[in-house]
Design an enzyme around this catalytic site. Sequence first.
Site, PDB file in Angstrom:
ATOM      1  N   ASP A   1       0.947  28.119  12.173  1.00  0.00           N
ATOM      2  CA  ASP A   1       0.715  29.196  11.206  1.00  0.00           C
ATOM      3  C   ASP A   1       2.063  29.863  10.933  1.00  0.00           C
ATOM      4  O   ASP A   1       2.609  30.552  11.801  1.00  0.00           O
ATOM      5  CB  ASP A   1      -0.283  30.193  11.812  1.00  0.00           C
ATOM      6  CG  ASP A   1      -0.668  31.317  10.856  1.00  0.00           C
ATOM      7  OD1 ASP A   1       0.096  31.585   9.905  1.00  0.00           O
ATOM      8  OD2 ASP A   1      -1.731  31.935  11.083  1.00  0.00           O
ATOM      9  N   HIS A   2       2.562  29.655   9.765  1.00  0.00           N
ATOM     10  CA  HIS A   2       3.911  30.125   9.460  1.00  0.00           C
ATOM     11  C   HIS A   2       3.991  31.652   9.357  1.00  0.00           C
ATOM     12  O   HIS A   2       5.073  32.231   9.323  1.00  0.00           O
ATOM     13  CB  HIS A   2       4.409  29.474   8.171  1.00  0.00           C
ATOM     14  CG  HIS A   2       5.908  29.350   8.104  1.00  0.00           C
ATOM     15  ND1 HIS A   2       6.754  29.900   9.032  1.00  0.00           N
ATOM     16  CD2 HIS A   2       6.710  28.733   7.202  1.00  0.00           C
ATOM     17  CE1 HIS A   2       8.012  29.635   8.715  1.00  0.00           C
ATOM     18  NE2 HIS A   2       8.012  28.930   7.598  1.00  0.00           N
TER      19      HIS A   2
END
Length: 600
Positions: free
Chosen positions: A572-573
């Site tokens: 999850d950036h």
Amino acid sequence: MATELKVTVPDIGDYQDVPVIELLVAVGDTVDKDQAIATLESDKATLDVPAPEAGVVKSIAIKVGDKVSMGDAVMVIEVGAADAPAEKAPAEEAPAGEAEASEKADSPSPQPSPEGRGSSSLPLPPGEVDATASGEGAPPADETLPAEEAPPAAETAAEPIAVTIPDIGDYSDVPVIEVLVADGDTVEKDQTLVVLESDKATLDVPAPAAGVVSGLAIKVGDKVAMGTAVCVLSGAASRASAPEKTKSPSPQPSPGGRGSKSLPLQPGAVDATASGEGARPASAAAPETATASDTIPYASPSIRKFARELGVDLAKVGGSGPKGRITQDDVQGYVKLALAKPPAAASAAAATSGSGIPPIPAVDFAQFGEIEVKPLARIRKLSAAHLHRAWLNIPHVTQTDEADITELEAFRKEASEESAKAGGPKLTLLPFVMKAMAKVLEAYPEFRASLSPDGESLIHKRYTHIGFAADTPNGLMVPVVRDVDRKSITQLAVETGELAAKARDGKLKGGDMKGGVFSISSLGGIGGSHFTPIVNAPEVGILGVSKAVIKPVWDGAAFQPRLMVPLSLSYDHRVIDGAYAARTMVLLVKLLGDMRRLVL
Ligand code: COA
């Protein structure tokens, strides 16, 4: 020079003791001319008391729940020094009943009616009834009989009655905002026919008698004044068949007249020139019917204006005030809620196809050949919805690499054979990867954190429960192995084997799939190289393991055959930076390349 202006209750007609339902300002507030400062409520009208001049509120002589009559003190406003700090003026300075400003400003100051209170109207009487209008010998409204003692009213319209707009004081051109009847409708006495809205008041025009409506001469948007034709009521309606609407004595045509002064309140208390001359029927008692018909939102004029400015449909706003009246807070709350929610169309689309993304058009596949429609298994539907949510909510990045597991594989095979000989579990690659990943999560703990739902903080977890994707006939399931960091590879092999078997047999319990901090998806037993696994929200990372193959690897002098396992780390950036992910991957590759590092 600053002067003090005492604001009093204006001429409110026959009515006395009208409850104050809302105070819209506080001591120290700066008010504009005509700004609503208090709201009064009668049974047929809700009215704002506007500030007669701009100024600063110095004292307030009324409170919510007080019952007021014409001339009662409302507040003291200091005019001419709007920027000056307000000095608190004691309420006694504005004694109830005092009708004059201590120093008159430009605006008309409140004056008591020459006839005292009560010759003018606040609630509209039943619509004007030409037939009964009488201007002669009108007693002051104070003498108006209570409903019980009033002369019998026309219960039904036996003779056609031309209904007109009653005396609305000095005001003319008041817009009609609601027409609640149509030709042919049967109405009850006192039933609201139309609603008018002036700047300062919302007013019902009730039917003077029961009857059938014809010749409706009014429509929404029309501007009306006293005497404007509304409709004709005729034909005695059957009271038995009419709906029970009025709970209290009906308004009665008064034998006396009522004043000419305004129904909508003037700014502050204005000169009340109420007079009994030119009399017309007045209402003797306020009916206890609702302020407006059940379909009309119950709100003061200022709130209606406020709602209109915001484009809020008051019919959709719940009222938290007395008797369900809609307050400014209710309107603001409604707007806040509406802004927080995605538009209905978008949320409907999101349920099926993402955040407002146009849905995939339906195709009739049968036109191209034979088809068979099979309902999806429950688990497949659940995991589909979960994956869809994660895919839409998480900005995914997948970091890929390959780990040299040549030595690990040799060790794994040897250890697995020994285990099998000793009656232990088969050791596949998965428990080794799990163990290495547990070590990596210690070094890079953000990979086992979760973003708080409001996106404001990161929730760090101090435990290392790792889920693994299991392929089952019913669809994908992700059982969770607890405390991977504290378990041996043999223990992990046993547990993953048992959990995978339970998953395939449909025997996993809810708790078996909860509490994971990170997931591993291994397709190594099947084939393929890298892939892009979807993060199992609310986790922030997932490792994909593909089939290890022997590749030529340059050792600086020659190519060597090495067993390389492809790894795909999706994250999850929003939580994980690319550099952090790359470092994480580097450590994993190192650990799998040399398992001795696990014991360091
Ligand atoms: N490279 C090469 N061989 C591999 C391997 C890899 N990365 N991973 C496993 N293997 C081998 C195993 O060693 C085993 O070989 P063997 O029979 O010669 O000893 C064989 O492949 C089968 O292993 P498998 O049964 O898959 O065991 P596992 O412990 O590796 O995996 C599960 C267990 C439950 C994860 C696995 O059976 C499974 O269901 N995988 C699918 C996961 C999935 O669907 N992911 C997609 C999610 S989107």
